[in-house]
Scaffold this motif. Sequence first.
Motif, short mmCIF file in Angstrom:
data_model
loop_
_atom_site.label_atom_id
_atom_site.label_comp_id
_atom_site.label_asym_id
_atom_site.label_seq_id
_atom_site.Cartn_x
_atom_site.Cartn_y
_atom_site.Cartn_z
N GLN A 225 -30.58 -6.00 -11.00
CA GLN A 225 -30.74 -7.36 -10.50
C GLN A 225 -30.07 -7.55 -9.14
N PHE A 226 -29.02 -6.78 -8.85
CA PHE A 226 -28.37 -6.90 -7.55
C PHE A 226 -29.27 -6.41 -6.42
N LEU A 227 -30.31 -5.65 -6.75
CA LEU A 227 -31.25 -5.19 -5.73
C LEU A 227 -31.94 -6.36 -5.04
N ALA A 228 -31.98 -7.50 -5.73
CA ALA A 228 -32.61 -8.69 -5.14
C ALA A 228 -31.85 -9.16 -3.90
N ILE A 229 -30.55 -8.89 -3.82
CA ILE A 229 -29.75 -9.39 -2.70
C ILE A 229 -30.22 -8.81 -1.37
N PRO A 230 -30.26 -7.47 -1.20
CA PRO A 230 -30.76 -6.96 0.09
C PRO A 230 -32.22 -7.30 0.35
N LEU A 231 -33.03 -7.43 -0.70
CA LEU A 231 -34.44 -7.77 -0.50
C LEU A 231 -34.58 -9.19 0.04
N PHE A 232 -33.83 -10.14 -0.51
CA PHE A 232 -33.90 -11.51 -0.02
C PHE A 232 -33.29 -11.62 1.38
N ALA B 28 -42.68 -12.62 -12.93
CA ALA B 28 -41.89 -11.55 -12.33
C ALA B 28 -40.41 -11.86 -12.49
N SER B 29 -39.61 -10.80 -12.53
CA SER B 29 -38.16 -10.99 -12.53
C SER B 29 -37.72 -11.40 -11.12
N VAL B 30 -36.47 -11.79 -10.99
CA VAL B 30 -35.96 -12.20 -9.68
C VAL B 30 -36.06 -11.05 -8.68
N THR B 31 -35.74 -9.83 -9.11
CA THR B 31 -35.80 -8.68 -8.22
C THR B 31 -37.23 -8.38 -7.81
N GLU B 32 -38.15 -8.46 -8.75
CA GLU B 32 -39.56 -8.22 -8.43
C GLU B 32 -40.09 -9.27 -7.47
N ALA B 33 -39.68 -10.53 -7.70
CA ALA B 33 -40.10 -11.60 -6.80
C ALA B 33 -39.51 -11.41 -5.40
N SER C 39 -32.22 -18.47 -3.98
CA SER C 39 -30.89 -18.40 -3.40
C SER C 39 -30.19 -17.09 -3.76
N VAL C 40 -29.69 -16.38 -2.74
CA VAL C 40 -28.92 -15.16 -2.97
C VAL C 40 -27.61 -15.49 -3.70
N THR C 41 -27.00 -16.61 -3.33
CA THR C 41 -25.74 -17.02 -3.97
C THR C 41 -25.92 -17.22 -5.47
N MET C 42 -27.06 -17.77 -5.88
CA MET C 42 -27.31 -17.98 -7.31
C MET C 42 -27.43 -16.65 -8.05
N ILE C 43 -27.96 -15.63 -7.38
CA ILE C 43 -28.06 -14.32 -8.02
C ILE C 43 -26.66 -13.80 -8.34
N ALA D 212 -38.98 -8.55 -3.99
CA ALA D 212 -39.83 -7.54 -3.35
C ALA D 212 -41.13 -8.16 -2.84
N VAL D 213 -41.70 -9.08 -3.63
CA VAL D 213 -42.90 -9.81 -3.19
C VAL D 213 -42.59 -10.61 -1.93
N GLY D 214 -41.41 -11.26 -1.91
CA GLY D 214 -41.02 -12.06 -0.75
C GLY D 214 -40.83 -11.21 0.49
N ALA D 215 -40.21 -10.04 0.33
CA ALA D 215 -40.00 -9.15 1.47
C ALA D 215 -41.33 -8.69 2.06
N ALA D 216 -42.26 -8.31 1.17
CA ALA D 216 -43.59 -7.91 1.64
C ALA D 216 -44.32 -9.08 2.29
N GLY D 217 -44.18 -10.27 1.69
CA GLY D 217 -44.83 -11.46 2.25
C GLY D 217 -44.27 -11.83 3.61
N ALA D 218 -42.97 -11.64 3.81
CA ALA D 218 -42.36 -11.94 5.10
C ALA D 218 -42.90 -11.00 6.18
N LEU D 219 -43.08 -9.72 5.84
CA LEU D 219 -43.67 -8.78 6.79
C LEU D 219 -45.10 -9.17 7.13
N LEU D 220 -45.83 -9.62 6.11
CA LEU D 220 -47.21 -10.08 6.34
C LEU D 220 -47.21 -11.30 7.26
N ALA D 221 -46.25 -12.22 7.03
CA ALA D 221 -46.16 -13.42 7.87
C ALA D 221 -45.85 -13.06 9.31
#
Length: 436
Positions: free
Chosen positions: A61-68, A245-250, A159-163, A252-261
Amino acid sequence: MSDPVLVTTLLFGGLVVFLAIGVPIAFALGGLSAVLIATMWNVDGLNLLPMRAFQNTSSFQFLAIPLFIFMASVLQRSGIAETLYNTMQSFAGTLRGGLAVGTIVICTLFAAMAGISGAATIAMGLLAVPAMLERGYAKGIALGSVAAGGSLGILIPPSVTMIVYGLISGTSIGKLYAGGVLPGLLIAGLFIAYLLLRGWLQPEMAGGTETRRYSWREKLVSLKGLIVPLGLVVAVLGSILGGLASVTEAAAVGAAGALLAAGVQRRLGWGLIQEVCNETLLLSCMIFWIIIGASALSTFYTAAGASRLIESLVLGLEVDRYVILIGILGLLLALGMVLDTVGIIMITAPIVVPIVTKLGFDPVWFGILFIVNMEIGFLTPPFGYNLFYLRGVSPPSVTMGDIYKSVLPFVMLMLLATGIMLVFHDIILFLPDRLF
């Protein structure tokens, strides 16, 4: 093991001294804890520290931090803020105080995309502050709306802080995300109401209105700037709150979406990728070192029995449970003025969450109040992060004193929102109860 009272005095007294002389919080936490473990417990106890560090930082779950963080960094450089600002200007520029109100709206959208406070504060500090000052807005309104709007990033999901809080306190991150939506909108709504009221009562403080009049056709065309941001919000939050999706999976979706944006905005390139990766590495390492240092402190503090001592003392007080709760929130507010948010969570959450739970309060409800206090800490002098972010991107005419004064009304509004949530629990619990 030594007396818990002595351990508490040495640990927190030493921490204050180290922070006062400028030692980074991660090394103050970890170094002090290691010394006390070796001298007051057992040298062999140091073997626990790398084990706990690996256990904490290797969590999936901590993997979500660098992804966000990666997602927020890409969005900050992608040009989305400029597009949103142009859309907002076409609709709200003719209102008295409209640019400040639009800034809050954009920061709210950015919070729902990015998950950290600095992205919106820096982006809107570069765009909105000069524009408002040029149009005659008072410094207090121009600076305060950006600093306060940017702080929403740690309350509104993702929110990263919430994670970090959820993992340390054992609270469901999904429920925290759901619980943060309405409080975030409440605080943003109070900000907007205040700015509109200031614009009505003190029109000279809310600047001249936009000189150019936009046609309805131009306004409707400008709405295309909302497609990518809203799509990203739906993809990230919808996948989490919808249980897809879990928070970490989401993340990853956000990181990919940001690159697309960034690609859609024609900003994607090797230079951007390199800058984003460097920033992600630096911020992630800072957060994880704080987690490692604080895990050392919590290991020693728990083994010393000091946390149980504090819990028994607090629960033994013959006062109303809300008095204890307000005392805890006041302590968090004071810590937020001088300490890093992640450090506060790592130090206090293992101690105060069991106390609050035994007092009969909902852990998700308290978790959001905890996060709101951390959000206020981003605005409170002398060490509020948003204050320094804003100073770094503001025009030379802006002083640190101007920034300090600008945030005071917004801090009062956030305290008012906290009081409202203390009385009306469903503002926080409505969505978690319905979605989970």
